[in-house]
Design a protein around this motif. Sequence first.
Motif, PDB file in Angstrom:
ATOM      1  N   ARG A 561       0.827  -1.191   0.000  1.00 39.54           N
ATOM      2  CA  ARG A 561       0.000   0.000   0.000  1.00 39.54           C
ATOM      3  C   ARG A 561       0.868   1.250   0.000  1.00 39.54           C
ATOM      4  NH1 ARG A 561      -5.612  -0.524   3.378  1.00 39.54           N
ATOM      5  NH2 ARG A 561      -6.389  -2.368   2.304  1.00 39.54           N
ATOM      6  N   ARG A 562       0.345   2.290  -0.610  1.00 38.06           N
ATOM      7  CA  ARG A 562       1.091   3.518  -0.772  1.00 38.06           C
ATOM      8  C   ARG A 562       1.188   4.290   0.536  1.00 38.06           C
ATOM      9  NH1 ARG A 562      -0.602   6.481  -6.353  1.00 38.06           N
ATOM     10  NH2 ARG A 562      -0.423   4.703  -7.759  1.00 38.06           N
ATOM     11  N   GLY A 566      -1.245  13.429  -0.504  1.00 36.82           N
ATOM     12  CA  GLY A 566      -2.157  13.462  -1.637  1.00 36.82           C
ATOM     13  C   GLY A 566      -3.391  14.266  -1.317  1.00 36.82           C
ATOM     14  N   TYR A 585     -12.486   9.974  -3.871  1.00 37.16           N
ATOM     15  CA  TYR A 585     -11.195   9.481  -4.339  1.00 37.16           C
ATOM     16  C   TYR A 585     -10.098  10.079  -3.470  1.00 37.16           C
ATOM     17  CZ  TYR A 585      -7.003   8.611  -7.043  1.00 37.16           C
ATOM     18  OH  TYR A 585      -5.748   8.207  -7.423  1.00 37.16           O
ATOM     19  N   SER A 587      -5.941  10.327  -3.500  1.00 30.32           N
ATOM     20  CA  SER A 587      -4.734  10.062  -4.288  1.00 30.32           C
ATOM     21  C   SER A 587      -3.623   9.475  -3.427  1.00 30.32           C
ATOM     22  CB  SER A 587      -4.258  11.358  -4.949  1.00 30.32           C
ATOM     23  OG  SER A 587      -3.845  12.304  -3.977  1.00 30.32           O
ATOM     24  N   ARG A 589      -3.882   7.358  -0.995  1.00 29.52           N
ATOM     25  CA  ARG A 589      -4.160   5.940  -0.794  1.00 29.52           C
ATOM     26  C   ARG A 589      -4.431   5.223  -2.123  1.00 29.52           C
ATOM     27  NH1 ARG A 589      -5.734   5.937   4.760  1.00 29.52           N
ATOM     28  NH2 ARG A 589      -6.191   8.054   5.474  1.00 29.52           N
ATOM     29  N   ASN A 590      -4.601   5.993  -3.184  1.00 30.86           N
ATOM     30  CA  ASN A 590      -5.021   5.442  -4.470  1.00 30.86           C
ATOM     31  C   ASN A 590      -6.263   4.570  -4.271  1.00 30.86           C
ATOM     32  OD1 ASN A 590      -5.015   4.957  -7.240  1.00 30.86           O
ATOM     33  ND2 ASN A 590      -3.727   3.124  -7.023  1.00 30.86           N
ATOM     34  N   SER A 591      -7.242   5.142  -3.601  1.00 31.68           N
ATOM     35  CA  SER A 591      -8.466   4.408  -3.316  1.00 31.68           C
ATOM     36  C   SER A 591      -9.663   5.313  -3.602  1.00 31.68           C
ATOM     37  CB  SER A 591      -8.507   3.951  -1.853  1.00 31.68           C
ATOM     38  OG  SER A 591      -8.610   5.062  -0.984  1.00 31.68           O
ATOM     39  N   TYR A 615     -12.429   0.660  -4.590  1.00 32.60           N
ATOM     40  CA  TYR A 615     -11.100   0.339  -5.110  1.00 32.60           C
ATOM     41  C   TYR A 615     -10.086   0.778  -4.067  1.00 32.60           C
ATOM     42  CZ  TYR A 615      -6.861   0.488  -7.922  1.00 32.60           C
ATOM     43  OH  TYR A 615      -5.596   0.289  -8.402  1.00 32.60           O
ATOM     44  N   ASP A 617      -6.273   0.591  -4.001  1.00 34.54           N
ATOM     45  CA  ASP A 617      -4.910   0.401  -4.505  1.00 34.54           C
ATOM     46  C   ASP A 617      -4.673  -1.030  -4.960  1.00 34.54           C
ATOM     47  OD1 ASP A 617      -2.398   1.266  -5.234  1.00 34.54           O
ATOM     48  OD2 ASP A 617      -1.514   0.828  -3.271  1.00 34.54           O
ATOM     49  N   ASN A 645      -7.942  -6.740  -8.677  1.00 32.44           N
ATOM     50  CA  ASN A 645      -8.061  -5.442  -9.336  1.00 32.44           C
ATOM     51  C   ASN A 645      -9.316  -5.508 -10.197  1.00 32.44           C
ATOM     52  OD1 ASN A 645      -7.257  -6.653 -11.962  1.00 32.44           O
ATOM     53  ND2 ASN A 645      -5.235  -6.786 -10.958  1.00 32.44           N
TER      54      ASN A 645
END
Length: 855
Positions: A561-562, A566, A585, A587, A589-591, A615, A617, A645
């Motif tokens: 995980r990132r 963000g 959204y 950024s 966490r890219n989730s 979603y 990541d 994914n």
Amino acid sequence: MAIDEEWPQLHYALNLFQQAPVQPEAQGDLAVQSTPIETATRTSIVIPGDEALAAQQTPLSRPNINPYDRDVVLTVPLIFNRRPLGELPVVLTADDRFLVDAPAFLALIGPLLTPDGQAELAARLEGVDSFPSEQLNAAGITLNYDPEQLAVLVIRIDPSRRAVESLFTAGQREPDGIPPKDFSAYLSTNLLLERRSIGGISKPGLLLNGAARYKTFVLEADFQGREDFFDNSYDFDRRYVRLVYDQPEDFRRWYLGDIEPEIRGRQGFVNLGGIGVDRRRSRFDAFRNSVLSNARQIVLQRDSTVRVYRNGILFEEFLLDAGQYDLSQLPLSIGSNNVELEIQDQAGRLERVSYTAYLDPIDLDPGDYEYGAYLGVTSRGAFGSPDYSDGELAFTGFWRKAFFDRPAIGVGLQLSETVQSVFGQTQFILGSGGQLQLDGAVSNSDAGAGFAFAAGYNQLINRGAVSDAFSFVADYTSEDYATLGNFFPQNQISWNFSANYARIFSPRFSITASASYQISRAELFSDSYSLNTTANYRFSPEWSVQFGVEYIDTGSRISNRRDGAGFLVGLVWQPRYDRRADARYSSARNSGSVSYRQSSDGRVGSLGYGISSTYNDGPATISGQADYIANRFDASVAHTSFGRNFGDITDEQLTTLRIGTAIATSGGKVAIGRPIYDSFAILYPHESLGDRQVIVGEDFENGDYSAASGALGPAMTGFLTSYVNQQIRYDVVDVPVGYDIGEGVVRVRPTYRSGYAIEVGSAAFVSALGRLVGSGDRPVALVSGRVTTEGAAEPQLFFTNTVGRFAIQSLEPGKTYRVELFSSPPTEFEFTVPADNTGLLDLETVSVPLDISAE
């Protein structure tokens, strides 16, 4: 025809007095020639010493409160300081005075007077049935009749005679609704069908929940049958069977059997087989299927879908098996501000739990207290059938109290051969209005001695439209701290710090900020932290937007995980209370997630549906669900797809179909309806209604209803909440004209898991209409009286409108009724309801020997 001519409802007739007097020449009105009412049982007096005052009140100086040339008998509210005290019979005389009923007035005004004032007034009115209002002036009480409000106003009470009145009161408890039947029982059943992409269609699942109640004793049970996915066997588990005894007047409940103890502070949750008792004002709620333990664990009794919301937007969705789940990473994952868990189990029951970081506040009114004490054998399993075979004798309990002028305190104890722990907590209200909370605990177990403590501070500054809220929590748990629910401690987090700030600038704009820092003692995790700030702006009644920035460091040495900084953005659309869509959204966490939901409204034929996708990541989900409300059952279908994914979103899929129904009995009646969660009511038609349909609902516009009688028996509503006053509204489809079904609403106060049997309609269902005339066939306008019959407990009120029309309800076919008029001279008439009448009796014109002359 105008309503004034056809339906002389009492309130409508009384409202005629709010209008200015009409001119007889212009309107052609007729009036009854009468004098003030004189009977052998009612006397009017002039109190000695007040003759001079009474003489000053000549008819010319009095306001015109009676536009008719005769006495009129009314029942109106008595009002003091804009507060109704009750209903008061009065007589508006032909010369514009008003006479007050003495016994009723004494009963209503008494609580406002001192003991000496009550004694003085009682002595003045001794042996008196009615009195003119002005004669109370010497007693220190001034009354006035207001024809605009149709009320008697208490203008003044002499301060020396007035009782002390509190300026700050919590209000009086409203009168209780009718109690339930002594005996009732029900069984709710949910049938489950599941299809998994791996394993195919499973054997049907069965959820059974029911209770039998006699007076204050309740035997309740819950069972579930399901396929074991490991060996394909079919297990039938007992979730609980227990006897419950309530003492609602003392806010106390006793248990015997399978117990799910209440816990506080640092205590751990464990199932017990034994006896228990607890006391708290808010105890009398329906059984909770999920337990939020210490804000660190959630215990699911059934397979459930758990949705996590932050600031009102879907953050993540989980499909979890029954069991215990750790929430200690929740503040780090999403922040600890405005977090809510939505839990929906297999039976379709929805529960929302607000997440509060780490401290358990003593949320009691000053002077109130609560306690719990439970003794029994522990069950090692957190779900499935309780198994006490290898358990140990254990005790868990707590006591908490909020004082008026001292800090609130709480203590708790958990004891078994394996674990012994004690906790204490206190809560200070500071001079600044802030609140300081402290709690600590020590334990002893096979792992050794352990301890834990926490301190929290929160402050709310309210400046009208603008407000600020701040909170901070520091929490420490030693590696060996243990509880009954944590025999072999695995405390991976040593220190946990959390801070939150929120500011409301206006009803449309607010900001929130949160920070979390965790010190880890686990080998695979280093220290971790998160920071985030979010602004919320509602730019229309339907649309709102959230935007902000965040920084996270998960501390994981193995996760992909990132970490880093963000932005985050969210959009919410809610055009009405039962329809909502949101998207968000992050950024960093890219989730992200999107969801839409249309809720069903509980009416028969309503449909709810929704779709969501998340979603995180990599891992992704897509789910959809729909539910349908029928008269005798409800049903839902859900489909969820999981993948590493979005490209693999179909790798794992689950489809679930649920159908739920219930059967219940109370008062000798049996009904089938939708699942019952606490208490219920059966509504059935009186035999005079035949097979006409009884319907139940909040409103009946466009033919909507939530339950109905029919071929399968009476109507049943199963959504009553115990120990809460509530109303059950009902109606009858295609009821005969004039049929009196009653008030159309029943006010109830159920006890725990109780039932009602309510008959709609009665043997006295006829309504009579007519027109009353005197000499010269002139209408007898605005005359009151009473309606009596043999065997009746109380007489009915009788009233005519301005053209002499009247209506009488609740009459029984085959009976003779006497109408006694409060006229001068007194007169009466009789009529008989035909035995074959179906609802409406038209008496047409009724003549009485009263002299009527045109004005």
